[in-house]
Every structure is written in C-alpha cells, then in structure tokens.
Design an enzyme around this catalytic site. Structure first.
Site, PDB file in Angstrom:
ATOM      1  N   ASP A   1      45.262  42.817  38.591  1.00 18.74           N
ATOM      2  CA  ASP A   1      44.056  41.999  38.449  1.00 18.74           C
ATOM      3  C   ASP A   1      42.761  42.783  38.566  1.00 18.74           C
ATOM      4  O   ASP A   1      41.689  42.186  38.708  1.00 18.74           O
ATOM      5  CB  ASP A   1      44.065  40.871  39.485  1.00 18.74           C
ATOM      6  CG  ASP A   1      43.985  41.384  40.914  1.00 18.74           C
ATOM      7  OD1 ASP A   1      44.328  42.557  41.151  1.00 18.74           O
ATOM      8  OD2 ASP A   1      43.570  40.609  41.795  1.00 18.74           O
ATOM      9  N   GLU A   2      42.813  44.096  38.470  1.00 17.77           N
ATOM     10  CA  GLU A   2      41.598  44.882  38.684  1.00 17.77           C
ATOM     11  C   GLU A   2      41.686  46.208  37.939  1.00 17.77           C
ATOM     12  O   GLU A   2      42.754  46.804  37.848  1.00 17.77           O
ATOM     13  CB  GLU A   2      41.439  45.141  40.185  1.00 17.77           C
ATOM     14  CG  GLU A   2      40.097  45.681  40.603  1.00 17.77           C
ATOM     15  CD  GLU A   2      39.934  45.658  42.119  1.00 17.77           C
ATOM     16  OE1 GLU A   2      38.789  45.733  42.582  1.00 17.77           O
ATOM     17  OE2 GLU A   2      40.953  45.575  42.825  1.00 17.77           O
TER      18      GLU A   2
END
Length: 340
Positions: free
Chosen positions: A94-95
């Site tokens: 997610d990053e």
C-alpha cells in the site's frame, strides 16, 4: 493508501462502511492486521492483539484478511504509477516512492495519480511531495486520510524540526524510547545533538539520523524489480458502451503501452485485456502467441480480438487496459535463420 486492507473490505462490503472494522482475528490469539479510521478513533491499531482491540472498541467488526485481493488492487495502483515514471520503489502493498523529477509540477502529478486511484479502485490515497524520500514519507502521513502535503526545499528543515521523532521513518518504538531517555523528543532536539553524540548512542544509524534532522536524505528511488509485464489502462469519466468508441479508446491505450514497451526494449508473447464494469467487476482475458509480438499494430490487433469477445456491454465500461507479458529483451529474441 488510506487504511488499505480495511478500506478494501469496506468497499467490497457496503454493510461495513462507516463502522469500526479490523482485518485480522478477534480471538484469544488473534491480531489486528489493519484497522479502519472508525476503529482507530478508539485506539485500535495494527499489530494489536485482537482481544485488546475488542476491549477498546466493543463494537469492532473483524473480517478475515484476503491478501490475494489486496495484492490485486496493489498491482492496479502500481500500473497507474508506471504511467508517470518507471522509477517506482514499493515499500509494501500500500505504499511506494515515485521519482517524478522532470515533471512540470510534482504536485499536479500527485493530484492526478490520487484521482485515478479513486476512479479505478474506489479507494483513497494520501501523498507527500518533497525533494527527498525522508520528507516525502513524513509528508504523506501529514494530511491523512485522502490528503496531500507538499514540502518545498526551503521549508524542509523547519518541517522536520517540528515533528516528534516517533514519526520519523525508521524510528521504531524501541529507538523512540531510547531517544526519550536521552531527552530527544522532536526533530529539533535531534538536530541539536552533534554527530559524535549520535554515533556514541546509535552507531551506524547516526549518520542517517544526523542528516534527517536537517532535512537531508540522499537515497535514490530504486525500482525493486524487473517488470514482468508492461501495459497501460485508462478509467473513463463516463461509462462507454459504443463499440466504435471502445475500439478508439483501446487504440490510444495501445499507443501508451507500446511506447513503454519500446522504451524497455522488450517483446512479449502474451496480450491481456482488462475490462471493468460500472459495478467494479473486473474481467481479464489473455491470448498467447508462439512468437513474440514485435509491432504496435500486432499488439493492438490482439487487443481488439480479445475485446470483441466481451461485446456487447450494455451497461458500459469504466476502465480498459492492455498489457504485454512473457517479456524477453530484444537482444535475447531468437533470430530467424538465413536461407542457404
């Protein structure tokens, strides 16, 4: 991404929206893998024992993790990133860091990416924009959820000085407690300690801390893997159902994807069409060939063949994508034998 795992679950199950949700297990040995923002208001955090999370929030709803779904959404998001730069360094599902040096406006790039993520996945993302990785990471957490924070070079040192050291990337709970014992609570406190002091207490980590406290970080963005596929996709502002318009849009997507194929100097044997309905149902169809596809026209022809198999689409299409995989470098491609 904002509360990524929990947000995916709330997106896919409308009954969970607006409620405190934890992804993980709530039993005696369960652990919270992710918590929605509604749950975070009660102090529920990732890595917290499930029983403790329930004590803090008795109304907490637990859902089992679906890592295959999270990974699939992550791939969609990274495909968007690579429409803007090949310098993408994922940190987790997610990053990621993106180096967009050369863009006319990094802020505009971040805003456009965030808008496309929302349109494509139905999820929100927060972005930090700055002149190095350390400050960009800090800035990405500054205005969550669904926020953007831009730190210009002249503002970097003051921004860092104002933050608690517990916010610094790489400073975990153990290091933060050690710093607290040494009287280091903020970036300004850390900046006031000289390098010998930091080396005495933090060893090889001292050089990083010394630079970070001054807004300095010279680490480059490093792409972590060789691409297994190259493609492009577009989310449309209105759903498209007309066959002629879909064919026209597919040609533009093929142009964008093929430009990346040529830049990477590769060929591939498999073409994959991606089609998303207004309901967010996503369909992929692929066709493989004995020989690598060497031209844009052949790539588009394969895509149109796959698209024809999905028509008609009376409710329309909100996203269309085309990908080439089974990649081989041009230098590795077998050459036909010359006739005698």
């Amino acid at each position: 991404m904002d509360a990524f795992f929990a947000s995916v679950e709330q997106r896919d199950d409308p009954s969970l929206r607006g409620k405190p949700v934890a992804v993980g297990g709530g039993g005696p040995r369960g652990v919270v893998a992710a918590a929605s923002y509604e749950a975070r208001k009660f102090g529920v955090r990732s890595a917290m024992p499930g029983a403790q999370a329930v004590r803090r929030c008795p109304e907490l709803l637990f859902v089992k993790p679906r890592f295959d779904v999270y990974a699939s959404v992550s791939r969609e998001i990274r495909a968007i990133f690579r429409d803007y730069t090949d310098a993408v360094e994922p940190l987790s599902l997610d990053e990621a860091y993106l180096d967009v040096t050369g863009a006319e406006s990094a802020r505009a790039v971040a805003e456009e990416i965030r808008a496309r993520i929302r349109e494509t996945t139905g999820l929100t993302a927060s972005a930090g924009v700055s002149y190095n990785k350390f400050i960009a990471k800090l800035a990405s957490d500054q205005n969550k959820p669904d926020g953007l924070c831009v730190i210009l070079p002249g503002k970097g040192p003051a921004f860092v000085a104002s933050l608690p050291v517990s916010r610094f990337h790489g400073v975990g709970p153990v290091t933060a407690r050690k710093m607290e014992r040494l009287g280091i609570l903020t970036g300004a406190d850390l900046r006031d300690r000289d390098l010998p002091f930091l080396q005495a207490h933090f060893g090889s980590y001292a050089n990083y801390l010394y630079g970070a406290a001054r807004g300095e970080d010279h680490r480059p963005v490093r792409a972590s893997r060789i691409s297994k596929s190259i493609g492009a996709e577009r989310t449309f502002s209105t759903n498209i159902s007309a066959e002629a318009e879909l064919a026209e849009r597919l040609a533009g997507i093929a142009d964008a994807a093929w430009a990346r194929v040529e830049r990477a100097r590769v060929h591939g044997r498999t073409v994959t069409l991606k089609l998303r309905h207004p309901s967010f149902e996503t369909i992929t169809r692929a066709k493989s060939f004995a020989e690598p596809i060497a031209t844009r026209d052949a790539f588009l022809a394969a895509g149109r063949f796959l698209l024809a198999g999905q028509l008609p689409v009376p409710n329309g299409v909100r996203l269309l994508g085309l990908t080439l995989s089974g990649l081989v470098a041009e230098a590795e491609r077998p050459q036909p034998a010359l006739p005698l």
